[in-house]
Design an enzyme around this catalytic site. Structure first.
Site, PDB file in Angstrom:
ATOM      1  N   HIS A  48     -10.863  -4.315  10.661  1.00 27.32           N
ATOM      2  CA  HIS A  48     -11.424  -4.131   9.330  1.00 27.32           C
ATOM      3  C   HIS A  48     -12.703  -3.311   9.340  1.00 27.32           C
ATOM      4  CE1 HIS A  48      -8.619  -7.414   8.548  1.00 27.32           C
ATOM      5  NE2 HIS A  48      -8.715  -7.127   7.268  1.00 27.32           N
ATOM      6  N   GLU A  55       0.798  -1.227   0.000  1.00 27.63           N
ATOM      7  CA  GLU A  55       0.000   0.000   0.000  1.00 27.63           C
ATOM      8  C   GLU A  55       0.828   1.274   0.000  1.00 27.63           C
ATOM      9  OE1 GLU A  55      -0.824  -2.628   1.685  1.00 27.63           O
ATOM     10  OE2 GLU A  55      -2.921  -3.025   1.266  1.00 27.63           O
TER      11      GLU A  55
END
Lengths: 389, 347
Positions: B146, B77
């Site tokens: 998450h 990322e």
């Protein structure tokens, strides 16, 4: 709480082990045999793990039972997920059992281990019970994290999860190793990550510091060929994961053979404990399921490929064949273990589906450790909830 | 007569109708149209190409546009977000997908320090026309790591635009505007909304349909109380409003659409009419979207029109638990909104 005693009868597994004590030794079975295993590719090492290894009957039976338990546990989880009793994310480990079992056979429970989200198997080998693991998957109060963590967030003594963010567990593992060195306890940390995670920058930062500071960490890349839907060739400029530590020596291991994994892990553990610093192991393994339960696993690989691995390299079948052909166990004996394992899984599933969900009073607890109780805002200003450590 | 009916039927079939489109398909259309319109636009992220997108939002795009414009990245990322920002600096118009915004934390330095601040630092010389998009906030059973909502974190930063669509029209119109905007836009989607179909007007189905960034929409007019929300909770507010209407309480529901810059004027105009305000969000309460709305209302002309303090309905101030019963109690339910409306109105 954990129950390690059911996993291994005999932990004195170095060469020249003491007398083996076993509950049921039949006089006509071979008590131990020597096996020729695949030679490991090495990187920056003058010698690698042994290729001739001894396995005792008891070790074999234990590895078989443990791998079979893990296999059946994961398949039960698949079933429960399809019934919507398990929800959210569920990443299954079937196919990779030899890795978890081989590693644990080479280290002690007093050592440390951390992995990513495909963690149910490791939770078991590290001392979690099938019952508590399954109850965590179903989100019940009897779960190993009281239902608050779920599939990716299971912990037990010297097992640091279960981590959801790809790659983040690697610096954590090196940190655990730093604590071991700092405290001078001769313990080490096994730090696992996948082929997908191997391209995370934080892993390279960790390699550097671990090597610089000679931390007692074994980095292990479980290379199952795919990072979610992306094959290793499409993600990595170099797929020689055991070499990517650059200045850290590495070994590439057949991750489908529990004896290969065990031997390489012993080799790595010796290296670490001698104060030489980190070492890297790449385990070449395979997952039968897709990345998670929401991935059928056949859009980026063929069913033929999966079937081929199942028929030629299944870790449980390989061990079974070895034991049978060396007269180390009988077909009936192994079948009996299968029956016992099935029962254990059924009982655990029964518990996991009937245990009540956590009480609402637990909602806000465990935000902090060792902290006086505090008030937590609910969904609106009139909702004042209580949180205790 | 039968002939007239036949004629009428044919005429009606020619009249364009509103059709139902899922949020997923609306996002897909937006990207498809913008990729077609401007060859500098490209998409990168994990599984966006050959897998058709982790949540199938980019389905069919790789097949249509190929490797050059739809790029599968490794799980890196920080690296690929930085690469995307660099590409934007050099004249391209990247769409950088984070599989979820939770993973954007790995790359947040590139979003803030490389993308958001550069136009300012360069005194306008260097633009960064980039869109960071992906699902934000809670899903179902995905637990603490998450489930976080990043609206407040990103909206805190000058130099960023932060957009949070609710329905399919929002998704399509706002994503197209975001891609056409010459500035870094954080585009917060919601996984639970991807599969939800919404009516999409004929106008919204056109390739030129855009919704301006920075303008809220009144989804439902009402006179007793104002509800302000964004993303999934707009739907919750409308459901609560329907229940409350049966008891004679008429709620005005405002869909923020954009978090930054926030359309405070629309909220103020509504509060000056209804005299009561409830904010609803999925994120945590402290330093959040609702907190900002409270502060802005206090600082502006609508303050004197309030008959009671503003009420914030938010997620519970805890990491997201996994067990269903706990998760259900961690997020605003419709009954929480109804309760808060009544408390605010003192009824």
């Amino acid at each position: 709480e954990y129950e390690p005693s059911h996993i291994y009868l005999n932990r004195a597994v170095s060469a020249g082990a003491a007398a083996v004590v076993s509950a049921r030794t039949y006089a006509d079975f071979t008590n131990e045999a020597t096996f020729e295993i695949k030679k490991c590719d090495t990187f920056k090492l003058d010698e690698g793990p042994a290729t001739q290894v001894v396995m005792t009957r008891d070790e074999g039976l234990q590895y078989y039972r443990t791998m079979q338990t893990m296999r059946r546990m994961e398949l039960k989880a698949d079933q429960l997920y399809k019934q919507k009793i398990i929800r959210g994310f569920c990443h299954l480990y079937d196919g990779q059992e030899a890795c978890a079992v081989g590693i644990e056979a080479a280290i002690n429970l007093s050592d440390h281990l951390i992995t990513a989200y495909r963690a149910h198997g490791y939770t078991y080998t590290r001392g979690g019970t099938v019952k508590k693991i399954m109850a965590e998957l179903t989100g019940r109060r009897g779960g190993i994290a009281k239902g608050k963590g779920g599939s990716m967030h299971m912990y037990c003594k010297h097992f640091y999860g279960g981590n959801g963010i790809v790659g983040a567990q690697v610096p954590l593992g090196a940190g655990v190793a730093l604590a071991c060195k700092y405290q001078g306890n001769s313990e080490l940390c096994v730090c696992l990550y996948g082929d997908g995670a191997a391209n995370q920058g934080q892993i390279f930062e960790t390699y550097n510091m671990a090597a610089l500071w000679k931390l007692p960490v074994i980095f292990i890349c479980e290379n199952n060929g795919y990072g979610m839907g992306t094959s290793v060739e499409r993600a990595a400029a170099s797929t020689d994961y055991f070499k990517r530590g650059e200045f850290i020596p590495g070994v590439r291991v057949d991750g489908m053979d529990v004896l290969c994994v065990r031997e390489a892990s012993r080799f790595a553990a010796d290296y670490c404990r001698s104060g030489k610093g980190p070492i890297l192991m790449e385990l070449q393994t395979y997952r039968y399921h897709g990345h998670s339960m929401s991935d059928p696993g056949v859009s980026y690989r063929t069913r033929e490929e999966i079937q081929e691995v199942r028929s030629k390299s299944d870790p449980i079948s390989m061990l079974k064949d070895r034991m049978l052909s060396n007269n180390m166990a009988s077909v009936e004996e192994l079948k009996e273990i299968d029956v016992e394992v099935r029962k254990e899984i059924e009982d655990a599933a029964q518990f996991a589906t009937t245990d009540p969900e956590p009480p609402l009073e637990d909602l806000c607890n465990h935000i902090f450790h060792n902290n006086p109780p505090l008030e937590v805002r609910g969904t609106n200003p009139w909702s004042k909830l209580k949180s205790v450590s | 007569s039968p002939l007239f009916h036949k004629f009428l039927k044919e005429a009606l079939n020619k009249v364009p109708k509103d059709k139902c489109v899922t949020v997923r398909d609306a996002l897909n259309q937006a990207m498809d149209e913008e990729l077609e319109r401007d060859e500098r636009v490209f998409l990168l992220g994990e599984e966006v190409a050959q897998y058709d997108g982790a949540y199938k939002v980019s389905r069919g795009l790789w097949k249509k546009y190929g490797d050059k414009r739809i790029i599968d990245t490794p799980i890196s990322e920080m690296g690929f977000a930085g690469i995307a920002v660099g590409a934007a600096m050099a004249g391209l118009r990247p769409i950088c997908e984070f599989m979820t915004f939770n993973f954007s934390m790995q790359a947040i330095d590139q979003v803030i320090n490389s993308a958001a601040k550069t136009c300012y630092m360069s005194a306008g010389l260097q633009a960064v026309p980039i869109v960071f998009r992906g699902p934000n906030g809670a899903s179902a059973g995905v637990a603490a790591q998450h489930s976080q909502c990043f609206a407040a974190w990103y909206a805190h930063c000058p130099g960023l635009k932060v957009v949070s669509p609710w329905n399919s029209e929002d998704a399509k119109g706002l994503l197209k505007s975001s891609i056409r905007d010459d500035n870094p836009v954080v585009f917060l989607e919601n996984e639970l909304l991807y599969g939800v179909p919404f009516e999409m007007s004929e106008e919204a189905q056109s390739k030129d349909f855009t919704i301006p960034i920075g303008k809220a929409k009144v989804e439902r007019a009402g006179s007793h109380i104002t509800l302000v929300s964004h993303s999934r909770y707009v739907g919750h507010c409308l459901d609560a409003a329907a229940v409350l209407a049966k008891e004679g309480i008429e709620c005005e529901v405002i869909n923020l659409r954009t978090i930054r810059p926030m359309d405070v004027e629309s909220i103020e105009a509504s509060v000056m009419k209804t005299n009561h305000l409830v904010t609803v969000e999925g994120g945590w309460p402290q330093f959040g979207v609702g907190a900002e709305i409270c502060a802005r209302i206090m600082e502006g002309s609508a303050f004197n029109y309030l008959d009671s303090p503003v009420t914030r309905v938010t997620g519970v101030d805890i990491p997201m638990p996994y067990a269903k019963i706990l998760e259900d109690h961690s997020l605003p339910q419709i009954k929480d909104i109804i309760f808060s409306v009544k408390k605010t109105l003192n009824v």
